[in-house]
Motif scaffolding. Structure first.
Motif, short mmCIF file in Angstrom:
data_model
loop_
_atom_site.label_atom_id
_atom_site.label_comp_id
_atom_site.label_asym_id
_atom_site.label_seq_id
_atom_site.Cartn_x
_atom_site.Cartn_y
_atom_site.Cartn_z
N PHE A 1 0.85 -1.19 0.00
CA PHE A 1 0.00 0.00 0.00
C PHE A 1 0.88 1.24 0.00
O PHE A 1 1.79 1.35 0.83
CB PHE A 1 -0.91 0.02 1.23
CG PHE A 1 -1.76 -1.21 1.39
CD1 PHE A 1 -2.94 -1.34 0.69
CD2 PHE A 1 -1.37 -2.24 2.23
CE1 PHE A 1 -3.73 -2.47 0.83
CE2 PHE A 1 -2.14 -3.36 2.38
CZ PHE A 1 -3.32 -3.49 1.67
N THR A 2 0.61 2.16 -0.91
CA THR A 2 1.33 3.43 -0.97
C THR A 2 0.36 4.54 -0.64
O THR A 2 -0.64 4.75 -1.35
CB THR A 2 1.94 3.66 -2.36
OG1 THR A 2 2.76 2.54 -2.70
CG2 THR A 2 2.78 4.93 -2.36
N THR A 3 0.63 5.24 0.46
CA THR A 3 -0.29 6.27 0.94
C THR A 3 0.11 7.65 0.43
O THR A 3 1.27 7.86 0.05
CB THR A 3 -0.30 6.30 2.48
OG1 THR A 3 0.94 6.89 2.94
CG2 THR A 3 -0.44 4.90 3.05
N LYS B 1 5.11 10.48 2.12
CA LYS B 1 4.35 9.29 1.74
C LYS B 1 4.90 8.06 2.45
O LYS B 1 6.06 8.02 2.86
CB LYS B 1 4.40 9.09 0.23
CG LYS B 1 3.77 10.22 -0.58
CD LYS B 1 3.88 9.94 -2.07
CE LYS B 1 3.25 11.06 -2.89
NZ LYS B 1 3.33 10.80 -4.35
N ARG C 1 5.14 3.64 2.39
CA ARG C 1 5.00 2.37 1.67
C ARG C 1 4.81 1.28 2.71
O ARG C 1 5.71 1.01 3.51
CB ARG C 1 6.24 2.09 0.82
CG ARG C 1 6.16 0.80 0.00
CD ARG C 1 7.42 0.65 -0.83
NE ARG C 1 7.37 -0.50 -1.71
CZ ARG C 1 7.81 -1.72 -1.39
NH1 ARG C 1 8.31 -1.94 -0.19
NH2 ARG C 1 7.72 -2.71 -2.27
N ARG D 1 -7.02 -2.08 3.32
CA ARG D 1 -6.92 -0.75 2.70
C ARG D 1 -7.93 0.21 3.30
O ARG D 1 -7.62 1.37 3.60
CB ARG D 1 -7.12 -0.89 1.19
CG ARG D 1 -7.06 0.42 0.43
CD ARG D 1 -7.39 0.19 -1.04
NE ARG D 1 -7.39 1.41 -1.80
CZ ARG D 1 -7.78 1.51 -3.06
NH1 ARG D 1 -8.22 0.42 -3.70
NH2 ARG D 1 -7.75 2.66 -3.70
N ASP E 1 -9.49 6.09 -1.74
CA ASP E 1 -9.10 6.00 -3.15
C ASP E 1 -7.73 6.61 -3.43
O ASP E 1 -7.22 6.51 -4.54
CB ASP E 1 -10.17 6.66 -4.02
CG ASP E 1 -10.36 8.14 -3.67
OD1 ASP E 1 -9.79 8.61 -2.67
OD2 ASP E 1 -11.10 8.82 -4.42
N LYS E 2 -7.14 7.26 -2.41
CA LYS E 2 -5.81 7.83 -2.57
C LYS E 2 -4.70 6.84 -2.18
O LYS E 2 -3.52 7.12 -2.36
CB LYS E 2 -5.66 9.10 -1.73
CG LYS E 2 -6.59 10.24 -2.16
CD LYS E 2 -6.24 10.74 -3.56
CE LYS E 2 -7.13 11.92 -3.95
NZ LYS E 2 -6.83 12.41 -5.32
N ALA F 1 -2.84 3.65 -2.99
CA ALA F 1 -2.59 2.71 -4.08
C ALA F 1 -2.26 1.33 -3.51
O ALA F 1 -1.44 1.22 -2.59
CB ALA F 1 -1.43 3.20 -4.94
N GLU G 1 -1.18 -2.71 -4.38
CA GLU G 1 -0.61 -3.65 -5.36
C GLU G 1 -0.57 -5.03 -4.73
O GLU G 1 0.06 -5.22 -3.68
CB GLU G 1 0.79 -3.21 -5.78
CG GLU G 1 1.46 -4.13 -6.78
CD GLU G 1 2.88 -3.71 -7.10
OE1 GLU G 1 3.55 -4.44 -7.86
OE2 GLU G 1 3.32 -2.66 -6.59
#
Length: 356
Positions: free
Chosen positions: A59-61, A92, A94, A109, A121-122, A124, A126
């Protein structure tokens, strides 16, 4: 000429030197101790495998005021699994969590968005499946096996099988130490780590081949002389290439150290640690093994040959006889060793001038 360059020239000519071969049992013992430590660390602590190998989600915030430790606690509470959090540029984060499937990933999430106070929705996300990691691991092992086989075949043809065996032992030695360090430090094992491990094999082999090439040249027609044993010429080969090996290793280690300590440590670019640690440890271990392990092992194997064993016996008997009579070795030994020894030979020039 610089002091280091002058020392290198004197080492190459055989004017000075350190008895690496004579103290090989010390180096063997040290390597065995380090290897056992690495194996125990692997057995007890294991490796911190990345999501590329065990599967999971990343997750990337967006920018957030939440600290790394707080974000780690939130991620572990939401997922029920261990989490790795790295701070990226501009605030940010990770967040890496292993063992998540698609449904669980969506749930984590949503909870992270609530805890971090950012829009869902902000963030990301993967998702990486474990099957992909298994394929990568299989390909890595296959590549490693093919590399080892090709190395053994090449060295056996270019030099001889004893050198091939010694080089293979040195490579396994370097890999074991590097993997053991990863286990002790707890760094994450990723695809970058695997690339780093495969890269250090080339560096390690380069140093070893340089010494072996010198050894091959110096021991050519060794049985035609009665002045130097195989171990003595092997020791001279190490000393002759010592400064070159040190220079090559230091030059290679400096940029890698910059990646590891400055990029990964000071700047916090954690992803650089994946490859830089394996390179740093592997390069240092490779330089050590080529000098203290590979060549002494070749000398041990070579002196088991009947002809080399008989040569050593003759040389030692001749020295003992000369010492008992108080006589120096005659100049004929210098002439007989000409094809096998590189460097100046005491008394050689004077003998020619006397005959002239």
């Amino acid at each position: 000429m610089s002091k280091l360059g002058n020392l290198g020239a004197r080492l190459h000519r055989g004017e000075v030197g350190y008895d690496f071969i004579g103290k090989r049992k010390v180096w063997y013992g040290l390597s065995i101790l380090i290897t056992i430590t690495a194996i125990v660390a692997l057995a007890v602590r294991g490796l911190n495998m990345g999501i590329e190998f065990q599967g999971g989600a990343v997750f990337t915030t967006p920018k957030t005021d939440v600290s790394v430790s707080q974000a780690q606690n939130y991620a572990e509470e939401a997922s029920g699994h261990d989490a790795i959090v790295q701070e990226l540029g501009s605030g940010k984060l990770r967040i890496q969590v292993g063992g998540l499937d698609t449904a669980k990933s969506d749930q984590v999430r949503a909870e992270l968005a609530k805890d971090l106070n950012v829009p869902e929705d902000k963030i990301a996300a993967e998702l990486v499946g474990p099957s992909w990691g298994e394929q990568i691991a299989t390909k890595a092992w296959t590549g490693l096996g093919v590399f080892m086989i090709l190395v053994v075949i090449y060295l056996a043809i270019a030099f001889e099988w004893r050198m091939a065996v010694a080089a293979l032992v040195a490579l396994i030695h370097d890999l074991t130490i590097t993997v053991g360090i990863y286990s002790l430090v707890g760094f994450e094992v990723t695809v970058g780590t695997v690339i780093g491990l495969l890269t250090i094999l080339g560096y390690s082999l380069y140093d070893t081949v340089v010494v072996f090439d010198s050894l091959k040249e110096q021991t050519k027609d060794i049985t035609k002389q009665t002045r130097f044993t195989y171990s003595e010429l092997a020791n001279r080969s190490i000393n002759g290439t010592l400064v070159r090996s040190i220079n090559t290793t230091v030059v290679a280690l400096l940029p890698v150290a910059g990646l590891l300590f400055i990029g990964g440590g000071v700047l916090g670019a954690g992803m650089l640690n994946d490859i830089s640690l394996s390179l740093f440890v592997g390069l240092a271990a490779g330089a050590y093994s080529s000098i203290f392990i590979a060549t002494p092992l070749v000398a041990d194997l070579k002196e088991r040959e009947p002809s080399i064993k008989a040569l050593k016996k003759r040389i030692l008997a001749k020295r003992a006889s000369a010492a008992a009579k108080g006589e120096p070795l005659d100049a004929a030994d210098d002439q007989s060793a000409e094809a096998a020894v590189v460097g100046p030979r005491a008394g050689r020039r004077g003998t020619r001038e006397h005959r002239g």
